[in-house]
Enzyme design. Structure first.
Site, PDB file in Angstrom:
ATOM      1  N   ASP A 107     -25.336   2.853  -1.757  1.00  0.00           N
ATOM      2  CA  ASP A 107     -24.769   2.501  -0.712  1.00  0.00           C
ATOM      3  C   ASP A 107     -23.476   1.788  -0.867  1.00  0.00           C
ATOM      4  O   ASP A 107     -23.106   1.441  -1.980  1.00  0.00           O
ATOM      5  CB  ASP A 107     -25.880   1.706   0.008  1.00  0.00           C
TER       6      ASP A 107
ATOM      7  N   GLU B 217     -25.776  -1.933   5.719  1.00  0.00           N
ATOM      8  CA  GLU B 217     -25.991  -3.302   6.141  1.00  0.00           C
ATOM      9  C   GLU B 217     -26.068  -3.232   7.875  1.00  0.00           C
ATOM     10  O   GLU B 217     -26.521  -4.124   8.444  1.00  0.00           O
ATOM     11  CB  GLU B 217     -24.862  -4.289   5.737  1.00  0.00           C
TER      12      GLU B 217
END
Length: 376
Positions: free
Chosen positions: A69, A128
């Site tokens: 990520d 997130e």
């Protein structure tokens, strides 16, 4: 002491944290590095601010996926590091700078050292929030290059460098954001009887929400409801017309998430009636649990136990959330914790993971993927 090449990359990335689907500088940095590797066996495709990189194997029978990520968090950094964030009020406070640099290190190795199977490196935005894994799964590129198995790591400040922690089955919880807006009637502080005070309503609701876990969830199960932020009102002598609660829900099984949300609605309905106000609930981003496929995870654990570079720790499940769970829902695979020895934890403004973990992770992953990718 000289900084390793991929620790130097981590520092570059640490300076430019960007939030979900706004990772424009990050994507360009990654692309600049990847395109310089220049290999006939490598194909690159972009998706929004994310990147897919496929490396062709010598005699492919399957595609092995690796996900990193790439987004940061809206946190003002307080580490005092010489390579602190250049983007004020944003920080790589969850270790995604580590995840990317490790991913680039593993990718670089296999460009130069082919294995039998194909490899797919996925640099995923918006972990997130609002969530990049689920829509990325639906992309045409993923449909074309869908892996047969997939893996990922997450840094773990609480574990020492040289430690890998993992378990079969449930690793991370089901999670959901929680936003509740209350609207009543404001007015002068001297005339409360002419108003419907939403600060009072919000405070009452926070207390009621805490009864859900203690009285509506099986004690042998686990759930968390946290209200991390309350806003309401304008000045000290005006009764608040509006208030907003912001929080998170975490459960160890999907059924408990349904139960918790049902109780939240019932309590909010009660607040509306009791305080004669209007309330709206928004669950924002919702992440599926991270569930490690048992056979693949056991194989990785057995391989790791034989390593002389890292120690294996069998961990317990955690209430953290990760949208990699959506990928594991569709593709067999696993996620593991990588020890990075930081005094401060994830999402903390002073998180300082130890960069020695970067090369250890690259070496262990390249060794494991070589073993896995050449296995008949």
């Amino acid at each position: 002491m000289e900084t390793s090449p991929f620790a130097a990359i981590r520092r570059d990335l640490h300076k430019i944290p960007e939030i979900g689907f706004q990772e424009f500088k990050t994507q360009q940095y990654l692309l600049n590095y990847i395109t310089k590797l220049s290999s006939e066996r490598m194909e690159i495709e972009t998706w929004r601010t994310g990147i897919f990189v496929k490396i062709k194997g010598r005699n492919p029978r399957k595609i092995i996926g690796y996900r990193a990520d790439i987004d940061g968090l809206p946190i003002k950094e307080e580490t005092g590091l010489p390579f602190t964030s250049n983007h004020e009020d944003y920080m790589h406070a969850c270790g995604h700078d580590f995840h990317m640099s490790i991913g680039l290190g593993v990718l670089t190795y296999f460009v130069e050292n082919p294995i039998d199977d194909d490899l797919l490196f996925i640099f995923q935005p918006a972990e997130e929030g609002p969530g990049g894994a689920e829509p990325m799964l639906k992309s045409e590129t993923m449909k074309k290059w869908k892996p047969d198995m997939i893996l990922a790591l997450h840094i773990a400040p609480e574990y020492p460098v040289g430690t890998i922690a993992v378990k079969e089955g449930l690793l991370f919880a089901n999670t959901s954001e929680l936003f509740i807006d209350l609207k009543g009637k404001g007015g002068h502080a001297a005339y409360p009887h002419h108003t419907n005070d939403m600060v009072i309503a919000a405070c009452s609701l926070v207390g009621q929400l805490q009864t859900i876990v203690s009285r509506n969830v099986n004690p042998l199960d686990s759930a968390v409801i946290t209200i991390g932020k309350i806003t309401g009102g304008t000045v000290q002598n005006i009764i608040a017309e509006t208030a907003r609660l912001e929080g998170t829900i975490r459960t160890l099984n999907p059924e408990s998430m349904v139960k918790v949300k049902s109780r939240i609605k019932a309590l909010v309905d009660g607040i509306q009636a009791g305080f004669e106000c209007v309330a709206e609930i928004d669950y924002g981003a919702m992440y599926h649990q991270v569930y490690n496929e048992e056979q693949l995870t056991r194989e990785f654990m057995e391989y790791t136990e034989q390593s002389s570079e890292v120690d294996l720790y069998r961990c317990t499940e955690a209430m953290t959330g990760e949208d990699f769970g959506y990928m594991l829902k569709e593709i067999p695979g696993f996620m593991f914790w990588l020890g990075v020895s930081s005094e401060y934890g994830l999402h903390h403004a002073k998180l300082t993971p130890d960069e020695k973990a970067i090369e250890l992770a690259i070496n262990h992953l390249t060794n494991y993927l070589t073993f896995k990718g050449n296995k008949a």
